[in-house]
Design an enzyme around this catalytic site. Structure first.
Site, PDB file in Angstrom:
ATOM      1  N   GLY A  99       6.438   5.454 -19.450  1.00  0.00           N
ATOM      2  CA  GLY A  99       7.831   5.071 -19.227  1.00  0.00           C
ATOM      3  C   GLY A  99       8.077   4.453 -17.873  1.00  0.00           C
TER       4      GLY A  99
ATOM      5  N   GLY B 240       7.850  -1.878  -1.537  1.00  0.00           N
ATOM      6  CA  GLY B 240       7.778  -3.271  -1.118  1.00  0.00           C
ATOM      7  C   GLY B 240       8.681  -4.199  -1.904  1.00  0.00           C
TER       8      GLY B 240
ATOM      9  N   GLU C  77       4.588 -10.055   3.497  1.00  0.00           N
ATOM     10  CA  GLU C  77       3.703  -8.912   3.614  1.00  0.00           C
ATOM     11  C   GLU C  77       2.288  -9.379   3.903  1.00  0.00           C
ATOM     12  OE1 GLU C  77       4.106  -6.345   0.232  1.00  0.00           O
ATOM     13  OE2 GLU C  77       6.071  -5.620   0.865  1.00  0.00           O
TER      14      GLU C  77
ATOM     15  N   HIS D  23      -3.682   2.693   0.624  1.00  0.00           N
ATOM     16  CA  HIS D  23      -2.621   2.168   1.481  1.00  0.00           C
ATOM     17  C   HIS D  23      -2.893   2.656   2.891  1.00  0.00           C
ATOM     18  CE1 HIS D  23       1.206   0.990   3.123  1.00  0.00           C
ATOM     19  NE2 HIS D  23       1.505   0.389   1.979  1.00  0.00           N
TER      20      HIS D  23
ATOM     21  N   ARG E 153      -5.282  -5.014   3.333  1.00  0.00           N
ATOM     22  CA  ARG E 153      -5.119  -3.563   3.359  1.00  0.00           C
ATOM     23  C   ARG E 153      -6.432  -2.812   3.554  1.00  0.00           C
ATOM     24  NH1 ARG E 153      -0.572  -2.252  -1.334  1.00  0.00           N
ATOM     25  NH2 ARG E 153       1.234  -2.847  -0.092  1.00  0.00           N
TER      26      ARG E 153
ATOM     27  N   HIS F 217      -3.628   4.511  -3.291  1.00  0.00           N
ATOM     28  CA  HIS F 217      -2.342   3.870  -3.566  1.00  0.00           C
ATOM     29  C   HIS F 217      -2.334   3.094  -4.873  1.00  0.00           C
ATOM     30  CE1 HIS F 217       1.569   2.238  -2.593  1.00  0.00           C
ATOM     31  NE2 HIS F 217       1.129   0.999  -2.624  1.00  0.00           N
TER      32      HIS F 217
ATOM     33  N   GLU G 216      -0.770  -0.651 -14.235  1.00  0.00           N
ATOM     34  CA  GLU G 216      -1.917  -0.233 -13.429  1.00  0.00           C
ATOM     35  C   GLU G 216      -3.086   0.264 -14.267  1.00  0.00           C
ATOM     36  OE1 GLU G 216      -2.811   2.486  -9.434  1.00  0.00           O
ATOM     37  OE2 GLU G 216      -0.786   2.372 -10.255  1.00  0.00           O
TER      38      GLU G 216
ATOM     39  N   ARG H  55      -6.036  -5.802  -4.256  1.00  0.00           N
ATOM     40  CA  ARG H  55      -4.737  -6.319  -4.690  1.00  0.00           C
ATOM     41  C   ARG H  55      -3.940  -6.886  -3.529  1.00  0.00           C
ATOM     42  NH1 ARG H  55       0.499  -4.000  -4.808  1.00  0.00           N
ATOM     43  NH2 ARG H  55      -0.375  -2.064  -3.969  1.00  0.00           N
TER      44      ARG H  55
END
Length: 533
Positions: free
Chosen positions: A25, A60, A126, A243, A289, A348, A372, A383
């Site tokens: 969901g 983000g 970003e 992250h 990252r 993350h 995901e 990513r």
């Protein structure tokens, strides 16, 4: 087997075969359901719809080439560069090319993206983006705002039925055909079978398999394991993104200090006040990252600590512009206007998952995957920031279109016998809780930011042993996903993107390709290691 339906809403009784069943969901599941309307759809969710979804936690935003200064080609190139050579170029081009339309869809569902006085979408930049292209809501509230808007739209769509509090355990099927979902009531033994003409897997990621993560408890790899156990091909499972700046406050899950803070000029310092990203990467705090995560991990490992300094760059506007992070810091007794924020890398996002094509089809008939849990090839080994929400809506929409044009015919379904186990339930629960502790500890220690062959073999051995005491399918699923990630990481003897092997620290040209595995291969490797342990 008799399945109780006491708690099943009357509207569902007598529905022998649903048109479409969506497991999950979150953003991908709800967006797909809306795109399928008015075709009847049942959405099954472990937690109350929207509450257990990682999408709602996204601070983000969603990346899309909307600005006149930007282009789809630039977004594509940034994504390919971040992916370290193993993205699927055609998938990336498709995803970035459809981004603008999907943002417009979200606006039509009522998502209150930040706009200027003239109605133009406001865009932020970003890490690793060459342009400002991230669409936000109040700085760090995009995920929650998107999910709130979609939930309102779903509740206003009569063709969508919501079943909350049930976790998927396995697929119903005949050979390669997936014909439905078998789900267990959360916290109980009651099971329900959901036969379907088409099944969409949108169950989220694997974050809570790790000891330190930014993901909710529902992100526990169940969906990936269900697909693997059914024989689906799993791709790029070794690529896990950490992250860099989770708030290191002893919370589980760890609060996230959004990358937008660094985009606004916040810097990383150690206990001595040294800006340690100097000399590490030309882009400093806005380096990819994986680079920032390893730098922070090193500072912490060597006792110097790592802190996010927002005092000069953001200062007094922190509470207004980043209310979510501000609230988390205040709860820990910190004031980001005047205090340094302790940070650490945390699991993350999982770049790997169930292999899909451009329409979200998996290697099993009648099963699609989005979000995901899927591996489309859009992210490669690392990513690009804010591409996750984009991927979710782009491929959820493509799945809906594919199902509309190709509705499978009904097939009979079956399920295995109940996994009732010997021993008292209380003892089984205690044993399984210990198994989960072992899993989270070994993934964090041996399948984390830095990896070695010996550590990965130890992880497979430890998880394999822990798995032997697991009885419930839901707990076994967590172990299966942990083994898949560790085995894929062991096979890739190089460092690339989110996967870093200290015993193989360089990229190898002959390994610039995606990885593919099946559970049978993982189980064989684990068995061999257990024999020699």
């Amino acid at each position: 087997m008799t399945v109780s339906v006491e708690d099943f809403a009357p509207a569902y009784l007598g529905k022998d075969v649903d048109d479409v069943v969506i497991l999950g969901g979150g953003l991908a599941g709800l967006f797909c359901a809306l795109k399928l309307a008015p075709r009847p759809v049942t959405v099954i969710s472990n937690a109350p719809i929207g509450q257990g979804a990682s999408s709602a936690w996204a601070q983000g935003g969603i990346a899309a080439a909307i600005s006149e200064k930007d282009s789809i080609e630039a977004h594509r190139d940034d994504t390919l560069k971040a992916g370290c050579g193993i993205c699927e170029p055609k998938i990336v081009e498709l995803m970035t090319g459809e981004g603008n339309d999907r943002v417009r869809d979200l606006l039509s569902y009522g998502v209150p993206f930040d706009q200027d006085l003239e109605g133009r979408l406001q865009l932020s930049r970003e890490a690793a983006h060459s342009q400002s292209r991230v669409v936000r809501v109040r700085g760090d509230m995009a995920g929650k705002a998107i999910m709130d808007a979609l939930l309102t739209a779903v509740h206003n769509t009569p063709s969508i039925r919501l079943v909350e509090g049930y976790m998927g355990e396995s697929f119903l099927g005949e050979g390669r055909y997936v014909t439905g979902v078998l789900a267990r009531k959360r916290g109980g033994l009651e099971r329900l079978a959901f036969p379907a003409k088409a099944v969409v897997l949108a169950s989220g990621g694997i974050g809570h398999l790790y000891g330190l993560t930014t993901n909710p408890a529902e992100s526990n790899g169940h969906g990936l394991a269900m697909a693997a156990r059914a024989g689906a091909v799993i791709a790029d499972a070794e690529f896990v993104q950490f992250h860099p700046t989770a708030l290191d406050l002893g919370k589980d899950p760890a609060p996230l200090a959004t990358e937008a803070l660094r985009g606004e000029g916040a810097i990383l310092v150690n206990k001595a006040g040294d800006r340690f990203m100097e000399g590490v990467h030309a882009d400093l705090e806005l380096a990819p990252r994986d680079v920032v995560a390893r730098a922070i991990f090193q500072e912490i490992s060597e006792g110097r600590g790592a802190f996010l300094d927002c005092r000069t760059a953001i200062g007094g506007r922190f509470e207004r512009d980043f209310p979510t992070v501000f609230k988390a810091a205040q709860a820990a007794g910190l004031d980001p206007v005047t205090d340094l924020l302790p940070v650490a890398p945390a699991e993350h996002y999982h770049m790997g998952g169930v292999l899909t094509d451009a329409n979200g089809r998996t290697s099993l008939d009648n099963l699609w995957a989005a979000g995901e849990v899927a591996s489309t090839g859009a992210h490669g080994a690392n990513r690009l920031a804010s591409n996750s929400l984009l991927e979710a809506v782009v491929f959820a929409a493509r799945i809906a279109e594919d199902i509309q044009g190709l509705m499978p015919t009904p097939r009979s379904a079956y399920w295995n016998t109940m996994d009732d186990a010997p021993g008292l339930p209380s003892q089984r629960n205690t044993d399984e809780r210990e198994a989960i502790t072992v899993l989270r500890r070994t993934l964090a220690s041996n399948v984390g930011v830095l990896r070695t062959a010996s550590g990965l073999k130890q992880a497979l051995t430890d998880i394999g042993k822990a798995e032997t005491i697991c009885v419930r399918e839901s707990i076994r699923n967590m172990m299966v996903t942990g083994k898949v990630v560790a085995a894929a990481a062991l096979k890739r003897e190089e460092s690339r993107g989110g996967h870093f092997r200290t015993d193989f620290p360089n990229q190898k040209p002959d390994m610039q390709k995606r990885s593919f595995t099946k559970l049978s291969e993982v189980d064989a490797l684990t068995a061999d290691l257990l024999e020699t342990a």
